[in-house]
Scaffold this motif. Sequence first.
Motif, PDB file in Angstrom:
ATOM      1  N   ALA A 230      14.741  19.474 -11.873  1.00  0.00           N
ATOM      2  CA  ALA A 230      13.877  18.402 -12.364  1.00  0.00           C
ATOM      3  C   ALA A 230      13.378  17.523 -11.232  1.00  0.00           C
ATOM      4  O   ALA A 230      13.025  16.368 -11.444  1.00  0.00           O
ATOM      5  N   GLY A 231      13.351  18.060 -10.010  1.00  0.00           N
ATOM      6  CA  GLY A 231      12.854  17.302  -8.873  1.00  0.00           C
ATOM      7  C   GLY A 231      13.896  17.153  -7.785  1.00  0.00           C
ATOM      8  O   GLY A 231      14.835  17.953  -7.681  1.00  0.00           O
ATOM      9  N   SER A 232      13.775  16.108  -6.997  1.00  0.00           N
ATOM     10  CA  SER A 232      14.686  15.901  -5.878  1.00  0.00           C
ATOM     11  C   SER A 232      14.824  14.417  -5.583  1.00  0.00           C
ATOM     12  O   SER A 232      13.951  13.608  -5.912  1.00  0.00           O
ATOM     13  N   ILE A 233      15.948  14.066  -4.962  1.00  0.00           N
ATOM     14  CA  ILE A 233      16.192  12.719  -4.451  1.00  0.00           C
ATOM     15  C   ILE A 233      16.706  12.880  -3.027  1.00  0.00           C
ATOM     16  O   ILE A 233      17.698  13.581  -2.802  1.00  0.00           O
ATOM     17  N   ALA A 234      16.062  12.226  -2.078  1.00  0.00           N
ATOM     18  CA  ALA A 234      16.479  12.302  -0.683  1.00  0.00           C
ATOM     19  C   ALA A 234      16.741  10.901  -0.160  1.00  0.00           C
ATOM     20  O   ALA A 234      15.854  10.036  -0.213  1.00  0.00           O
TER      21      ALA A 234
ATOM     22  N   THR B  42       8.023   8.951  -5.671  1.00  0.00           N
ATOM     23  CA  THR B  42       8.279   7.532  -5.470  1.00  0.00           C
ATOM     24  C   THR B  42       9.014   7.375  -4.157  1.00  0.00           C
ATOM     25  O   THR B  42      10.032   8.027  -3.933  1.00  0.00           O
ATOM     26  N   THR B  43       8.492   6.518  -3.271  1.00  0.00           N
ATOM     27  CA  THR B  43       9.111   6.280  -1.979  1.00  0.00           C
ATOM     28  C   THR B  43       9.526   4.828  -1.884  1.00  0.00           C
ATOM     29  O   THR B  43       8.697   3.932  -2.026  1.00  0.00           O
ATOM     30  N   VAL B  44      10.814   4.594  -1.689  1.00  0.00           N
ATOM     31  CA  VAL B  44      11.332   3.249  -1.469  1.00  0.00           C
ATOM     32  C   VAL B  44      11.515   3.098   0.028  1.00  0.00           C
ATOM     33  O   VAL B  44      12.429   3.691   0.617  1.00  0.00           O
ATOM     34  N   THR B  45      10.641   2.313   0.673  1.00  0.00           N
ATOM     35  CA  THR B  45      10.644   2.189   2.127  1.00  0.00           C
ATOM     36  C   THR B  45      11.625   1.113   2.579  1.00  0.00           C
ATOM     37  O   THR B  45      12.193   0.375   1.768  1.00  0.00           O
ATOM     38  N   GLN B  46      11.779   1.007   3.909  1.00  0.00           N
ATOM     39  CA  GLN B  46      12.625  -0.046   4.444  1.00  0.00           C
ATOM     40  C   GLN B  46      12.086  -1.420   4.077  1.00  0.00           C
ATOM     41  O   GLN B  46      12.859  -2.346   3.767  1.00  0.00           O
ATOM     42  N   GLU B  47      10.763  -1.583   4.076  1.00  0.00           N
ATOM     43  CA  GLU B  47      10.180  -2.868   3.673  1.00  0.00           C
ATOM     44  C   GLU B  47      10.481  -3.173   2.211  1.00  0.00           C
ATOM     45  O   GLU B  47      10.754  -4.323   1.847  1.00  0.00           O
ATOM     46  N   ASP B  48      10.432  -2.167   1.358  1.00  0.00           N
ATOM     47  CA  ASP B  48      10.804  -2.363  -0.049  1.00  0.00           C
ATOM     48  C   ASP B  48      12.249  -2.815  -0.169  1.00  0.00           C
ATOM     49  O   ASP B  48      12.571  -3.715  -0.934  1.00  0.00           O
TER      50      ASP B  48
ATOM     51  N   ARG C 166      13.509   8.772  -1.340  1.00  0.00           N
ATOM     52  CA  ARG C 166      12.338   9.457  -1.882  1.00  0.00           C
ATOM     53  C   ARG C 166      12.750  10.242  -3.120  1.00  0.00           C
ATOM     54  O   ARG C 166      13.732  10.974  -3.093  1.00  0.00           O
ATOM     55  N   VAL C 167      11.964  10.096  -4.167  1.00  0.00           N
ATOM     56  CA  VAL C 167      12.225  10.802  -5.422  1.00  0.00           C
ATOM     57  C   VAL C 167      10.999  11.610  -5.809  1.00  0.00           C
ATOM     58  O   VAL C 167       9.903  11.056  -5.972  1.00  0.00           O
ATOM     59  N   ASP C 168      11.156  12.918  -5.917  1.00  0.00           N
ATOM     60  CA  ASP C 168      10.127  13.775  -6.495  1.00  0.00           C
ATOM     61  C   ASP C 168      10.488  13.984  -7.957  1.00  0.00           C
ATOM     62  O   ASP C 168      11.484  14.652  -8.263  1.00  0.00           O
ATOM     63  N   ALA C 169       9.710  13.407  -8.841  1.00  0.00           N
ATOM     64  CA  ALA C 169       9.987  13.519 -10.276  1.00  0.00           C
ATOM     65  C   ALA C 169       9.365  14.797 -10.813  1.00  0.00           C
ATOM     66  O   ALA C 169       8.137  14.918 -10.893  1.00  0.00           O
ATOM     67  N   GLY C 170      10.200  15.763 -11.165  1.00  0.00           N
ATOM     68  CA  GLY C 170       9.712  17.016 -11.722  1.00  0.00           C
ATOM     69  C   GLY C 170       9.344  18.013 -10.650  1.00  0.00           C
ATOM     70  O   GLY C 170      10.195  18.761 -10.161  1.00  0.00           O
TER      71      GLY C 170
ATOM     72  N   VAL D 292       0.806  -1.206   0.000  1.00  0.00           N
ATOM     73  CA  VAL D 292       0.000   0.000   0.000  1.00  0.00           C
ATOM     74  C   VAL D 292       0.839   1.257   0.000  1.00  0.00           C
ATOM     75  O   VAL D 292       0.350   2.323  -0.328  1.00  0.00           O
ATOM     76  N   SER D 293       2.117   1.166   0.347  1.00  0.00           N
ATOM     77  CA  SER D 293       2.952   2.362   0.373  1.00  0.00           C
ATOM     78  C   SER D 293       3.692   2.590  -0.923  1.00  0.00           C
ATOM     79  O   SER D 293       4.425   3.542  -1.059  1.00  0.00           O
ATOM     80  N   ALA D 294       3.494   1.729  -1.909  1.00  0.00           N
ATOM     81  CA  ALA D 294       4.232   1.854  -3.156  1.00  0.00           C
ATOM     82  C   ALA D 294       3.947   3.169  -3.848  1.00  0.00           C
ATOM     83  O   ALA D 294       4.767   3.710  -4.552  1.00  0.00           O
TER      84      ALA D 294
END
Length: 773
Positions: free
Chosen positions: A257-261, A163-169, A241-245, A150-152
């Motif tokens: 063009a966004g952010s990556i954290a 897009t969020t890549v969690t610890q479970e992912d 976490r990736v914010d695309a755009g 559900v968090s995908a």
Amino acid sequence: MQGRTGMVAEGTTRARATTARSMVVALMASTSLGGALGVLALASPAAAQQGTAAPAAGAPVAFALPAQPLQAALDAFIRQTGWQIGYPSALAEGRSSRPVTGTMTPAQALDTLLGGTGVGYRMTGPGTATLVPAPAAAAPGAVLLGPVAVSASALNWTGVSQTTVTQEDLDRKNPSDIRDVFSGEPGIRVGSSIPMSQKVYVNGIEETNLAVTIDGSRQNNKVFHHNGTTLIDPAFLKVARVDAGVAPADTGPGALAGSIAYEMKDARDFLSGDGVGAYVKSSFNTNGSGLTTGLSGYGRQGGFDGLAYLTYGKGGKFKDGSGRKVDGTETDMLSGLFKGGFETTDGNRLQISYERIHDDAPRPFRANVGFISGRPAWEPRVRDYRMDRQNVVLTYSTTQPTDLWNPKIVLAYGRTDVKTPIYLRPVAPSTVPGSYPGEGGTSSFNGKAENVFTFAMGTLTAGTDFYFDRGNYEDRTMSARERASNAGLYAQARLTPFERLRLSFGLRGDRQVFEGTTDQEWTNSGVSHNVSGEFDLIPRHLTAKAGYSHSWAGIPLAENFILNPAWRYGAGGPEPVTADNVTAGLEARYQGFTVEGRVFQTKLDEARAARYAVGSATLAHDVKSKGYEIGAGYAWDDGFVRAKYADIDVTIDGLPADSDTGTYLATPMGRVVTVGGAHTVRSWNLTFGADAEFVLDHTKVQAGQQSLKGYEVVNLFVEHRLPQFSNLTLRADVRNLFDASYADRATYGQEFGTVTPLHQPGRSFLLSASARF
């Protein structure tokens, strides 16, 4: 070719309330079961009075929950979401939640609320969950597929395209490098098969055009175009976490063009209270006989906590799908992470972290290229590279925020260095080339101070940030440097004006001073703004999303290995880079099914692309990326399946993008399909899954260039956890099951007939074992 070396959970909905009072149902189990079991089913008083339904189990909700005793936090969560959560009362005693701020799905809010508490949860139905202790739910290697599924598509930070890549992912993916971290996301590509030369592309735009941070520290890593820009050890990674755009103003400067954290682990992710522990994981890859071992120790006592993590990897060359050993692909990596924190009884927390990763092995002469034919015979096929990235971050925050006091202060320093020999033409009669060392380095001293104000309608984040970036190159023949400093002010509002509408908008202003290799200075300033929102067209079932941003990034530093002290910048100097992003989409949810789609466009104007030539300091291009992405999935209690498709067209100055002109800018993308799924048999503590990637032929290339070939890759895994043996987890992965011979679409040089791209590994068996003590 360029440069000094000649390189070319939808679920059951709460019924409408018929009374104006909340209802609390508490079922008490016998004392032989170890205490009371509270099963809570609360209806919101506001909803009861107005006769409105609660949000669907998977629908995004605006949260503003401060850190507080865990039971109180759970009560507030249940009132707001309508979820039913069962747990033994003793499990919540003496624990405090983490703050939850922003618009996100209930599942992701619960993930955040429980983070570091030593408590996890299992989905027991749509909108229902049971809390469980950490050994059963949050131990490294555990796979809680309900929350994963559900968090995908979770929308933290009110990001309409996040897009969020969690610890479970991460636990499910078992990543060996940053490419594995973003697997399954067709719009995020990672070129190269060697971690030290991997670069991330978001919708075709290279990551140096995004605001990239590690634990809040700005990354400035433009060292050598044949190397990667942000070398990450995924063993340390907690979430990406990736914010695309479209990105919010508080992600930092340079979010063209966004952010990556990236956020790294700390001791609180392993321990909920005082104590000590250890975690060990070892993986063996049959393709190249590579062995990687990680060991961590952590502890908490009173208000102090600390974590030390060390990873060492060693191995030989891998074989590609054709059975050929790929030169320069040995594993020789050492990385470490230390995090220490102190928290006072009233919630003031000070944390320091130091992270370092070192890669030292022979690599292809151009580390992201297999081979270029027609080059001088005296150029070796491989050469020694030493890449070293380090990051130190000091952070102040509070774990007990109030509506008007929720500060965060960050001071950070990051540095990346690359050393490699520069080769000279042999002097007759000798046939042996001479060489001398060349060294490039980038650094960034940066920080921010911000506060989150919470009020009835949402939150407002306001703050200021700065950076001092430096890039330099030095060898026995010359030295050169560029520098830039920037000061910024920003504010970002995240509001829920009424139940079906969620808005986010922000503004930032920046003033930059840029200094060229000739010691000339230019001062520029600009304004960035963004607005995005979500509206529930059909509550609980259909949501519309849209966003727009205009970003100003000043003048980016050039790559270190092409810095030229003789550059001619002209009177005006390089132009500041700006970008415009727009996106719109829909997301539908029904009884575990999710269907979503979005369209997007990113335009970069005057994107600096300096070359070594004297007149190329101000060389710039206009870059455009546009396309769409669609996806569908189904989640059940113990598993999920999902598929995504992206079609992305990237152009540079109106022509199809190529990976050479697009150095530090963009790369060709085309059409990509990803499919994946996993299932857990809980009675056996067994999880298995598979994923596949289908990259189609790409024929939109410039005249004289060759089309990019498509490929298909299938991966499998099975994992068995033995909690009775120190939470021992055994896992086997089969990577590239059908032994495809291919280079990732984002890998350099596939358009050129003279280039042999750096291929990915052929069929590989990855055997892993981990244990927590």
